[in-house]
Design a protein around this motif. Structure first.
Motif, PDB file in Angstrom:
ATOM      1  N   ALA A 193       0.596   1.130   1.675  1.00 42.84           N
ATOM      2  CA  ALA A 193       1.090   2.607   2.183  1.00 42.84           C
ATOM      3  C   ALA A 193       2.532   2.648   1.678  1.00 42.84           C
ATOM      4  O   ALA A 193       2.898   3.982   1.867  1.00 42.84           O
TER       5      ALA A 193
ATOM      6  N   VAL B 281       3.463  -4.377   7.140  1.00 47.18           N
ATOM      7  CA  VAL B 281       2.044  -3.862   7.372  1.00 47.18           C
ATOM      8  C   VAL B 281       1.986  -2.653   6.281  1.00 47.18           C
ATOM      9  O   VAL B 281       0.912  -2.318   5.782  1.00 47.18           O
TER      10      VAL B 281
ATOM     11  N   ASP C 176       0.656   1.445  18.505  1.00 44.89           N
ATOM     12  CA  ASP C 176      -0.601   0.903  18.260  1.00 44.89           C
ATOM     13  C   ASP C 176      -1.830   1.940  18.841  1.00 44.89           C
ATOM     14  O   ASP C 176      -1.626   3.199  19.370  1.00 44.89           O
ATOM     15  N   HIS C 177      -3.165   1.445  19.120  1.00 44.78           N
ATOM     16  CA  HIS C 177      -4.121   2.255  19.583  1.00 44.78           C
ATOM     17  C   HIS C 177      -3.725   2.826  20.789  1.00 44.78           C
ATOM     18  O   HIS C 177      -4.462   3.994  20.939  1.00 44.78           O
TER      19      HIS C 177
ATOM     20  N   THR D 116      -0.915  -2.987   3.043  1.00 44.84           N
ATOM     21  CA  THR D 116      -2.003  -1.813   3.025  1.00 44.84           C
ATOM     22  C   THR D 116      -1.798  -1.063   1.806  1.00 44.84           C
ATOM     23  O   THR D 116      -2.481  -0.236   1.500  1.00 44.84           O
TER      24      THR D 116
ATOM     25  N   LEU E 236      -0.364   3.442  11.565  1.00 40.68           N
ATOM     26  CA  LEU E 236      -0.517   3.721  10.244  1.00 40.68           C
ATOM     27  C   LEU E 236      -1.021   4.854   9.852  1.00 40.68           C
ATOM     28  O   LEU E 236      -0.715   5.961   9.102  1.00 40.68           O
ATOM     29  N   ASN E 237      -2.225   4.982  10.423  1.00 40.41           N
ATOM     30  CA  ASN E 237      -3.216   6.312  10.411  1.00 40.41           C
ATOM     31  C   ASN E 237      -2.495   7.725  10.663  1.00 40.41           C
ATOM     32  O   ASN E 237      -2.811   8.721  10.104  1.00 40.41           O
TER      33      ASN E 237
ATOM     34  N   CYS F 140       3.464  -1.990  14.487  1.00 41.92           N
ATOM     35  CA  CYS F 140       2.745  -1.040  14.115  1.00 41.92           C
ATOM     36  C   CYS F 140       1.461  -1.586  13.631  1.00 41.92           C
ATOM     37  O   CYS F 140       1.309  -2.319  12.537  1.00 41.92           O
ATOM     38  N   ASP F 141       0.268  -1.107  14.195  1.00 42.93           N
ATOM     39  CA  ASP F 141      -1.264  -1.216  13.725  1.00 42.93           C
ATOM     40  C   ASP F 141      -1.782  -0.372  12.810  1.00 42.93           C
ATOM     41  O   ASP F 141      -1.011   0.577  12.521  1.00 42.93           O
ATOM     42  N   SER F 142      -2.872  -0.550  12.512  1.00 49.39           N
ATOM     43  CA  SER F 142      -3.496   0.325  11.671  1.00 49.39           C
ATOM     44  C   SER F 142      -3.653   1.877  12.109  1.00 49.39           C
ATOM     45  O   SER F 142      -3.690   2.753  11.442  1.00 49.39           O
ATOM     46  N   THR F 143      -3.781   2.066  13.475  1.00 44.55           N
ATOM     47  CA  THR F 143      -3.979   3.176  14.336  1.00 44.55           C
ATOM     48  C   THR F 143      -2.529   4.054  13.975  1.00 44.55           C
ATOM     49  O   THR F 143      -2.548   5.211  13.550  1.00 44.55           O
TER      50      THR F 143
END
Length: 122
Positions: A106, A100, A34-35, A104, A71-72, A66-69
């Motif tokens: 992905a 996730v 995460d972040h 998205t 994933l990025n 797993c969050d968006s951070t």
């Protein structure tokens, strides 16, 4: 086939280990991505690419979140690996993490395998 450990990092909720296996680097993430923990994955991925490993296998079998951070981080590694003529392969994703990627979209840009062995065999 070289199976030596290249390195590891750990901070609270995420442990990342890296090992070489032939032309691939296998990056294992254990815990929550995460972040707060994303740099623990970004740095080893960048290090592998800097060492000439354009083919990265990310073992997600022990990844609990797993969050968006996160994933990025993986998307960024994918772009760098593809620019170097390789790619990022994801292996063993748990349903909560796979969701996730599905939500998205992905999952359409990564090669996803059931196991690390399957990813390495490709």
């Amino acid at each position: 086939m070289d199976r030596g450990t290249v390195g590891s990092a750990h901070r609270g909720r995420l442990l990342v280990e890296v090992r070489k296996q032939g032309p691939s680097a296998v990056v294992t993430a254990v815990g929550e991505l995460d972040h707060h923990t994303a740099e623990l994955l970004r740095e080893p991925l960048d290090d592998c690419l800097g060492q000439g490993f354009a083919r990265l296998v990310v073992d997600c079998s022990e990844l609990e979140f797993c969050d968006s951070t996160g994933l990025n981080v993986l998307l960024g590694a994918r772009l760098k690996a593809e620019a170097a003529g390789g790619g990022v392969h994801l292996a063993g994703m748990r349903p909560v993490v796979a969701r996730v990627f599905e939500i998205t979209g992905a999952d359409a840009v990564f090669t996803v395998h059931d196991t690390v062995a399957a990813a390495l065999a490709e």
